[in-house]
Design an enzyme around this catalytic site. Structure first.
Site, PDB file in Angstrom:
ATOM      1  N   LYS A  73       0.685  -1.087   0.161  1.00  0.00           N
ATOM      2  CA  LYS A  73      -0.008  -0.023  -0.082  1.00  0.00           C
ATOM      3  C   LYS A  73       0.736   0.953  -0.085  1.00  0.00           C
ATOM      4  CE  LYS A  73       0.815   1.493   4.114  1.00  0.00           C
ATOM      5  NZ  LYS A  73       1.709   2.746   4.285  1.00  0.00           N
ATOM      6  N   TYR A 133      -3.994   4.615   6.716  1.00  0.00           N
ATOM      7  CA  TYR A 133      -4.407   3.855   7.894  1.00  0.00           C
ATOM      8  C   TYR A 133      -5.459   4.767   8.629  1.00  0.00           C
ATOM      9  CZ  TYR A 133      -0.525   0.849   7.398  1.00  0.00           C
ATOM     10  OH  TYR A 133       0.552  -0.096   6.884  1.00  0.00           O
TER      11      TYR A 133
END
Length: 363
Positions: free
Chosen positions: A135, A219
């Site tokens: 990611k 996140y």
């Protein structure tokens, strides 16, 4: 008797034809047992592969490090000595496609600056290898869509390296929302950031996909998305920096507010200049706090009724890779497929648009 004779001749002919069509190698492959472990090729030998993923692979049950791809020849003997990688399993970015003919390699794990994710994930899919991509998935929605389409076209699986979603602690707070243990989610506060003292790194380069939003920001974004179980419908965002001499191309800090279909709201923060890592979820009849919410070694939480979330996790990456390997081996859906990475980048694009326009952006 004539019917029996004709039947015998037909069966005999089929047997001869079968032996002509199927070579011993094909017959052997048809009866060969499934691999107990998938061979992984790590692409890029920077910090995350060197210090995190390669050691984590030694702790997996269903994976093994089989190959490396690097543009730095000086690193090759170090990796070969440490992990026993033969010369035939060492590649560079020009010989990348030769992995197509290497049966040792089942999965290519792309761990490069985000601007390179789409190219090397698509190249991996095009040579018939399953793809794991770190990611953020890619800097743009279009690139994410191209990656997903390449995997589908080549009938390989694509997973994004969201290690946290494999963590039982994260799965526990997602379940609280799904079961509406405390009623509907009303407000979320989600933060993820650290102080980065580097002054010349790809994370500070726009061309390489830098900026805190695509890195730590996903996140913070995922904290809100996973807690509500919904996709945001609008966002308003503000970017800032306290070190313009370093962060002059990309943002050092991003603050953004999300609205969800149920009416839930989220206030999120991410930064390369502030250390923070927490999630606070306020429901109709209670609350839940996770701190940290995205640590490598598990994430601890507490609910307002005194229930603790604290499943022991030594490190998330072996769990992530084993989960993804088993999905491939059993032909199951990936826990975190390319579509999940696309959902995040859709919001990230809207966040940048809000910064550019100075107003709310519908998603």
């Amino acid at each position: 008797m004539n019917i029996e004779r004709r039947d015998f001749i037909r069966k005999a002919s089929l047997a001869v034809a079968s032996s002509a069509v199927f070579s011993p190698n094909v017959l052997l492959s048809a009866t060969r047992q499934q691999k107990e472990k998938l061979g992984i090729a790590l692409v890029g030998l920077g910090y995350y592969n060197t210090d995190i993923l390669a050691p984590a692979l030694q702790k997996t049950k269903h994976c093994e490090l089989k190959a490396i791809v690097t543009g730095t020849p000086s690193k090759i003997p170090i990796w070969q000595e440490k992990y026993g990688i033969p010369d035939k399993n060492v590649y560079n970015y020009q010989t990348y496609e030769k992995m197509a003919n290497n049966p040792d390699i089942d999965v290519i794990y792309v761990v490069l600056p985000p601007s390179m994710h789409a190219e090397y994930s698509i190249r991996a899919a095009n040579i018939g290898k399953h793809v794991w991509c770190e990611k953020p998935m890619a800097p743009s929605v279009k690139e994410c869509e191209n990656m997903i389409n390449a995997a589908k076209k080549n009938k390989v699986k694509l997973a994004i390296g969201y290690r946290c979603q494999h963590d039982p602690n994260i799965q526990a707070y997602m379940q609280v929302g799904r079961e509406k243990r405390f009623g509907k989610v009303k407000m979320v506060s989600s933060a993820a950031g650290y102080f980065d003292g580097r002054t010349d790194h790809w994370k500070q380069s726009r061309a390489m996909g830098g900026g805190c939003m695509g890195d730590m920001g996903v996140y913070a974004l995922q904290g809100a998305r996973l807690a509500t179980g919904e996709e945001p419908i609008s966002v308003i965002a503000q970017a800032s920096t306290t070190r313009p001499e370093i962060y002059h191309e990309v943002e050092e800090t991003m603050m953004f507010q999300l609205e969800f279909p149920s009416g839930a709201r989220a206030a999120c923060q991410t930064s390369f200049g502030i250390r923070m890592n927490h999630l606070m979820v306020n429901y109709e009849k209670g609350s839940l706090k996770m701190e940290p919410q995205s640590g490598y070694s598990g994430n601890k939480g507490m609910m307002s009724d005194g229930t603790e979330i604290n499943f022991p996790v030594e490190t998330q990456q072996p769990i992530q890779m084993d989960d993804d390997a088993l999905a491939i081996m059993n032909n199951k859906d990936m826990l975190v497929p390319g579509e999940e990475g696309l959902r995040d980048i859709t919001v990230v694009e809207a966040i940048y648009k809000s910064v550019e326009t100075g107003g709310e952006v519908k998603i």
